[in-house]
Write an enzyme that holds these catalytic residues in place. Structure first.
Site, PDB file in Angstrom:
ATOM      1  N   ILE A 161     -32.398  -9.764  25.941  1.00 57.46           N
ATOM      2  CA  ILE A 161     -33.143  -8.499  25.862  1.00 57.46           C
ATOM      3  C   ILE A 161     -34.641  -8.775  25.818  1.00 57.46           C
ATOM      4  CG2 ILE A 161     -33.645  -6.538  24.347  1.00 57.46           C
ATOM      5  CD1 ILE A 161     -30.644  -6.505  23.625  1.00 57.46           C
ATOM      6  N   LEU A 191     -35.813  -9.691  29.323  1.00 58.32           N
ATOM      7  CA  LEU A 191     -35.808  -8.577  30.269  1.00 58.32           C
ATOM      8  C   LEU A 191     -36.881  -7.541  29.946  1.00 58.32           C
ATOM      9  CD1 LEU A 191     -31.966  -8.016  30.695  1.00 58.32           C
ATOM     10  CD2 LEU A 191     -33.559  -8.763  32.462  1.00 58.32           C
ATOM     11  N   GLU A 192     -37.093  -7.300  28.664  1.00 62.74           N
ATOM     12  CA  GLU A 192     -38.011  -6.232  28.284  1.00 62.74           C
ATOM     13  C   GLU A 192     -39.480  -6.595  28.463  1.00 62.74           C
ATOM     14  OE1 GLU A 192     -37.366  -3.233  27.708  1.00 62.74           O
ATOM     15  OE2 GLU A 192     -35.242  -3.144  27.175  1.00 62.74           O
ATOM     16  N   SER A 193     -39.840  -7.838  28.181  1.00 64.46           N
ATOM     17  CA  SER A 193     -41.272  -8.164  28.232  1.00 64.46           C
ATOM     18  C   SER A 193     -41.568  -9.580  28.716  1.00 64.46           C
ATOM     19  CB  SER A 193     -41.885  -7.993  26.828  1.00 64.46           C
ATOM     20  OG  SER A 193     -41.414  -9.005  25.949  1.00 64.46           O
ATOM     21  N   TRP A 253     -28.882   0.831  24.075  1.00 63.66           N
ATOM     22  CA  TRP A 253     -30.157   0.158  24.335  1.00 63.66           C
ATOM     23  C   TRP A 253     -30.751   0.652  25.643  1.00 63.66           C
ATOM     24  CZ3 TRP A 253     -33.165  -2.835  21.338  1.00 63.66           C
ATOM     25  CH2 TRP A 253     -34.299  -3.383  21.970  1.00 63.66           C
TER      26      TRP A 253
END
Length: 267
Positions: A122, A125-127, A248
């Site tokens: 996560i 992928l997010e930042s 999410w």
């Protein structure tokens, strides 16, 4: 009788006008909407000082609305999305980051029951593991989206949450920058999720999802646990934990990529 009907008609017209003023699809009605929203925020208990500091000189952000209308990446196939967001180079970077932060990730996993592989996937992928969190002031993003009729109620709630975070002193307004939809920090929490699930894991007195990786990891794990993550359970498509990932991100291609990424990190 005629007079009563006329009055009733005027009331209905006024009610309709007030309802229409709650949102808009162009810049024209934004100042009027903003003034009404600021009054509502103060009435809800947020200090007028915070409201003015966050929203005092706000203008309509057309760029944010364009981005909201143009979310093409979620229309990609899984293979296309995976190649773009989690290629082998990103997975290799994830393995290095997992080793680098092994001690704190192990502590988080023991406390919350969420595997470190899921947390790191996560994060990546997010930042890009904290490399790009966005630089748009979230009050600019959230005010535009709250005014916009497409998802006004949802983003009005997020805007209120962001104001409460600032009003409590949990974050400085100047630091509250993120992606176009107002997400904050290294795993891109919406403001309402920040309020509910952000954790001070490094013990400095407040959660910091921008600069503190322990807080980032623990808050991400806390979110998933609070949404029903089953300790020791599988996360492959069709499993209970895969269903939790929907909370999410609702995009199937995104959830499938999280699951794939985490599985690759475990190998």
């Amino acid at each position: 009788m005629r007079k009563a009907l006329l009055i009733a008609g005027l009331i209905m017209l006024a009610s309709g006008t007030a309802e229409a003023a709650k949102c808009g699809n162009n810049a024209q009605g934004f100042p009027k909407w903003l003034a009404a929203f600021k009054r509502e925020a103060v009435a809800s208990g947020i200090s007028s000082r915070t409201v003015e500091a966050a929203l005092g000189n706000m203008t309509y952000n057309r760029k944010v609305i364009r981005l909201d209308r143009n979310q093409k990446s979620f229309k990609l196939s899984f293979e296309q999305f995976l190649a773009r967001r989690a290629p082998p180079s990103t997975i290799a970077m994830g393995k290095r980051r997992m080793q680098q932060h092994a001690r704190v990730l192990d502590r988080v996993e023991r406390k919350y029951g969420v595997p470190k592989e899921v947390i790191v996937s996560i994060w990546g992928l997010e930042s890009g593991f904290g490399g790009f969190m966005g630089n748009i002031p979230i009050f600019s993003s959230l005010s535009a989206l709250a005014y916009d009729c497409r998802r006004s109620a949802f983003f009005t709630n997020e805007l209120m949450s962001a104001l409460r975070i600032a009003d409590r002193g949990q974050m400085r307004i100047a630091d509250m920058k993120g992606a176009w939809a107002g997400e904050i920090g290294q795993t891109q929490f919406l403001a309402s999720s920040y309020e509910r699930y952000a954790v001070d894991f490094d013990g400095d007195g407040r959660p910091n999802l921008i600069r503190s990786t322990p807080d980032v990891f623990a808050s991400t794990a806390n979110f998933l646990r609070q949404h029903g993550w089953s300790k020791g359970g599988d996360w492959s498509p069709g499993s209970r934990n895969y269903g939790v990932l929907r909370d999410w991100n609702r995009a199937e291609v995104y959830r499938k990529t999280i699951a794939h990424f985490a599985t690759q990190l475990r190998r």
